[in-house]
Design an enzyme around this catalytic site. Structure first.
Site: not given
Ligand code: ADP
Ligand code: MG
Length: 564
Positions: A7, A69, A146, A169
């Site tokens: 991912d 990205k 995704e 998502d």
């Molecule tokens: P991406 O798909 O953009 O790479 P992710 O799926 O890893 O991102 O999500 C990242 C986001 O999730 C960040 O904005 C982070 O603040 C949020 N996040 C991660 N854990 C938590 C949580 N426990 N509560 C609220 N927000 C969260």
């Molecule tokens: Mg993602």
């Protein structure tokens, strides 16, 4: 040899592998499942990847890059110290590190990978992702959308009946909705919608604004370090509120301490506008797929931000059912990508499935519209393949001459959603010659075929002579020739990447520096003390002692983080 699933996220990236009949996330050298998609370059011109690079966002902003990205496939370059990189080259550093993590975990070389991309990624973006894999020394077995990967992680591809589900998502960079349908073993993306300007970061912003307002501060009067410290506090507070009812934020400015405390109800009030904005893309996706919310069998939550109870609540309300969330929302995509890899190897316990995607934009042609009588006005867009059509798809439209003795027809191919071509993106042109005739008597059948790899074939058949002309559009801005790719690969080979096994110690130093810059007074001295102690221990090269000290200092830094 194993096929890994990756991912490659805007905020975080992950790698997974199929092991003993199930998908498993491979932790990185810091023993974390998530590797931040951040790249930095250090004093020795070495590339730093992941958590270490993320720490340097505050201390070395001009040497650090995140969120690249968003620019995949676009003709865009990033300056990083003395280097200049394309988005796919930056991505290749992440992929290379994930490949190393997988190799170290599996104890063997890893070559093949399935990489996930957003469902709305167009041809150029998909090609750039594939190229990033190649630059990292990976053979990209295929790309997977995704939401499809997430659905596979939940085993939805094994359902016998026809099912329709929605993938919600909310990550760190964007908000994406996809509606998928499983029909006779075929998984199809029926529609996609989203909000490119709504993401996890917006919830932090809401908290920062509340903090500023409550403490009567002025954001403009804070320096960069204070602002980023405040955002870090907001992130911690937001995460705390995902598991607890109450949380706080603290910031020190010029020896003065400012704080706020809030509970979930208050947070929900503050985020009310954001919550409202979550509804529109869901409605649009349902409308585009021509189905009602009640027909959705399952709603899958992915992206770290769906951990927030307020997001879960609004989704439950919208669909009148509990969403699927038992797989960690930031891990399901990587798991699904690796299952897809296993399916490719025809591992026995999973049904084979064919995946299809949708065309992310409307593809059409420029036409002239009749204004009155024999008067025509050029510049109008005639859609041929509509946005969100499942691919592969082939559609035909008929065009005809508009003036007497016209011998040429210019087929101008565009992509976009506007009625006027000037607002859309020009993709290519096909000039065809037709026999002289009266206006409207010569016709051309125009066939657009858009395949699963995002390749558009435009075929024009002159009806009277049955002559065919074809145009294949794979050209994308920023695309490289094979020669150029080889050249870049050679250039990248010379670039040193900071060794993976030094990551933990480098992270302590980078983190310490960041904490030092954020802190003041006594706390600063304390951090400086810890850092010089660690540097001294590092110079002894006593591995056991270093390891022990590293653990201890990391713990102390963790404490400092919470009580900033
Ligand atoms: P991406 O798909 O953009 O790479 P992710 O799926 O890893 O991102 O999500 C990242 C986001 O999730 C960040 O904005 C982070 O603040 C949020 N996040 C991660 N854990 C938590 C949580 N426990 N509560 C609220 N927000 C969260
Ligand atoms: Mg993602």
């Amino acid at each position: 040899m194993s096929i890994i699933g990756i991912d490659l996220g805007t905020t975080n990236s992950l790698v997974a592998v199929w092991e003993e009949g199930q998908a498993k996330i491979i932790p990185n050298i810091l023993n974390k499942n998530l590797t931040p998609s951040v790249i930095s370059v250090d004093e020795n011109n070495e590339i730093l990847v992941g958590d270490v690079a993320k720490e340097r966002q505050i201390t070395h902003p001009e040497y650090t890059i995140a969120n690249f990205k968003r620019f995949m496939g676009a003709d865009r370059k990033f300056k990083l110290g003395t280097y200049t990189f394309t988005p796919e080259e930056l991505s290749s550093f992440i992929l290379k590190r994930l490949k190393e993590d997988a190799e170290s975990y599996l104890g063997e070389e890893v070559i093949e990978a399935v990489i996930s991309v957003p469902a709305y990624f167009n041809d150029a973006q998909r090609k750039a992702t594939k190229r990033a894999g190649e630059l990292a020394g990976l053979k990209v077995e295929r790309l997977i959308s995704e939401p499809t990967a997430a659905a596979i992680a939940y085993g939805l591809h094994q359902e016998d009946d026809e099912t329709q589900f929605l993938v919600f998502d909310l990550g760190g960079g964007t908000f994406d909705i996809s509606i998928l349908e499983l029909f006779e073993g075929v998984m199809e993306v029926k529609s996609i919608a989203g909000d490119n300007f709504l993401c996890g970061e917006d919830f932090n912003k809401v908290l920062v604004e509340y903090f500023i307002e409550t403490n009567k501060l002025n954001l403009k009067e804070l320096d960069n370090k204070e602002v980023s410290a405040l955002y870090k506090q907001a992130e911690l507070c937001k995460r705390e509120l995902s598991v607890k009812d109450n949380a706080a934020m603290i910031l020190r400015v010029d020896e003065k301490t400012f704080e706020i405390a809030l509970d979930r109800i208050k947070f929900e009030k503050l985020a009310a506008d954001l919550i409202m904005r979550l509804r529109h893309p869901v409605e649009r996706a349902l409308r585009d797929a021509d189905i009602h919310a009640s027909e959705i069998e399952a709603v899958i939550l992915i992206g770290g931000s769906t951990r927030m109870p307020l997001v879960r609540n609004v989704v439950s309300k919208m669909f009148n059912k509990l969403p699927y969330s038992n797989i960690n929302p930031d891990e399901s995509v990587a798991l699904g990508a690796c299952i897809q890899g296993a399916l490719k190897e025809r591992s026995s316990d999973l049904k084979e499935l064919i995946l299809t995607d949708v065309s992310p934009y409307t593809l059409g042609v420029e036409v002239a519209n009749r204004i009155e009588g024999q008067k025509y006005e050029a510049g109008y867009f005639l859609p041929i393949i509509e946005r969100n059509s499942p691919v592969p798809i082939s559609k035909v439209e008929q065009l005809s001459t508009i003036s007497d003795n016209q011998t040429k027809i210019a087929i101008k191919v565009y992509q976009g959603e506007s009625r006027r071509v000037e607002n859309n993106i020009f993709l290519g042109e096909l000039g065809i010659v037709v026999p002289k005739d009266k206006a409207g008597m010569q016709g051309v059948a125009l066939r657009y075929t858009y395949d699963i790899n995002g390749l558009l074939e435009v075929e024009a058949t002159i009806l009277s002579t049955e002559r065919k002309e074809t145009l294949i559009i794979e050209k994308s801005p920023g695309a490289m020739t094979n020669e150029e790719i080889k050249e870049r690969m050679l250039a990248l080979k010379d670039i040193k990447i900071h060794p993976r096994d030094k990551t933990e110690n480098t992270l302590i130093l980078a983190r310490g520096e960041r904490l030092y810059e954020e802190a003041l007074g006594e706390k600063r001295e304390y951090i400086a003390g810890l850092l010089s102690e660690f540097e001294r221990i590092l110079s002894t090269q006593d591995l056991r002692l270093i390891e022990k000290k590293a653990k201890l200092i990391s713990k102390k830094f963790d404490e400092l983080e919470t009580y900033y």
